[in-house]
Design a protein around this motif. Structure first.
Motif, short mmCIF file in Angstrom:
data_model
loop_
_atom_site.label_atom_id
_atom_site.label_comp_id
_atom_site.label_asym_id
_atom_site.label_seq_id
_atom_site.Cartn_x
_atom_site.Cartn_y
_atom_site.Cartn_z
N GLN A 91 40.03 45.42 46.99
CA GLN A 91 39.94 45.86 45.61
C GLN A 91 41.34 45.82 45.00
OE1 GLN A 91 36.84 46.67 44.32
NE2 GLN A 91 36.08 46.09 46.35
N ASN A 92 41.42 45.56 43.72
CA ASN A 92 42.70 45.59 43.01
C ASN A 92 43.76 44.72 43.67
OD1 ASN A 92 41.68 47.59 41.16
ND2 ASN A 92 41.98 49.12 42.77
N ILE A 93 43.40 43.49 43.97
CA ILE A 93 44.37 42.54 44.52
C ILE A 93 45.35 42.15 43.41
CG2 ILE A 93 44.67 40.25 45.56
CD1 ILE A 93 41.78 40.55 46.62
N PRO A 94 46.65 42.29 43.65
CA PRO A 94 47.61 41.96 42.59
C PRO A 94 47.65 40.45 42.32
CG PRO A 94 48.76 42.43 44.63
CD PRO A 94 47.31 42.76 44.87
N THR A 95 48.22 40.10 41.19
CA THR A 95 48.44 38.70 40.86
C THR A 95 49.90 38.36 41.14
OG1 THR A 95 48.93 39.26 38.57
CG2 THR A 95 46.65 38.68 39.11
#
Length: 251
Positions: free
Chosen positions: A115-119
């Motif tokens: 969840q909420n994998i950064p870019t």
């Protein structure tokens, strides 16, 4: 966190034995509650050397671990004791020391819930290895196989392998994700020393995590050195605990 401690350990066991089976089958079997023996399959010739075994355990006393080692393991093995985050290791260390076990190293045990994998901007191209030629180029750069050619044609693939390319052709970093127990097991994350602190490791990890989501994985699990832990924190991993690797006394 969407994965519990016991499930994460199963991911570790399945992923680790998969990557160690490329030259000869490496098996895992339960040897009691919260305990597994990892070992070579039978060799065809007695003169072929068997590799060192691993005894993976959690939530067992060091005294119980010592008994398991003496009754269930081969002549050469290491104990990998996993302690959940937040639990004191004082009594654990003292008990193993009393039993004359030698502590080799400790590693952080981490999981990402995808969840909420950064870019991240890619400082160099990151590509997934999809052809035998790419696999060979990577093997030459890494000085060992990171993925076998037969893995590329399996459906579904047992693992995904990635490499970061300098000048779009020379591997300077790589990482793989092995499918294990419904999750990904992070395999051999590496960036060449001269290329570190440029965001390459971060880009490799983010690409791998994004593809784990696409593959339907529940989480991604890994073991990390103390220096590597900073990278994994930065991309959203949470520490589940610590692995303590012990060598039993001789005899």
């Amino acid at each position: 966190m969407s994965i519990d401690f016991g499930h994460a350990i199963r991911v570790f066991i399945e992923g680790f034995t998969f990557t160690k089976s490329w030259t000869h089958p490496y098996l895992h079997e339960s040897v009691g509650q919260n305990a597994w023996r990892l070992h070579d399959a039978a060799r065809s010739r007695n003169r072929e050397a068997y590799r060192s075994e691993e005894l993976i355990v959690f939530d067992r006393s060091p005294e119980e671990v010592d008994t398991l080692g003496r009754t269930a393991m081969g002549s050469r093995y290491r104990v990998c004791f996993l302690l959940p985050e937040g639990e004191s290791d004082t009594e654990l260390r003292a008990a193993f020391k009393k039993l004359k076990y030698r502590l080799m190293t400790t590693e952080g045990f981490f999981a990402h819930d995808l969840q909420n994998i950064p870019t991240a901007l890619e400082p160099v191209p990151v590509v997934r290895v999809t052809t035998p030629d790419q696999a060979e180029i990577l093997a030459n750069a890494a000085l060992r196989r990171q993925i076998l050619p037969e893995h590329l044609s399996m459906d579904p693939p047992p693992m995904h392998q990635y490499m970061a390319l300098e000048d779009e052709q020379y591997p300077i970093g790589w990482v793989g994700s092995v499918s294990a127990a419904g999750c990904g097991w992070c395999h051999s994350m590496f960036v060449m020393e001269a290329q570190r602190r440029k965001g390459i490791g971060r880009s490799l990890m983010i690409r791998m995590l994004q593809d784990d989501v696409a593959a339907g994985h529940q989480a991604n699990v890994l073991l990390a050195s103390h220096t590597g832990a900073k990278l994994y924190d930065a991309v959203g991993y949470q520490r589940l605990g610590t692995l303590y690797m012990y060598v039993p006394p001789r005899g």
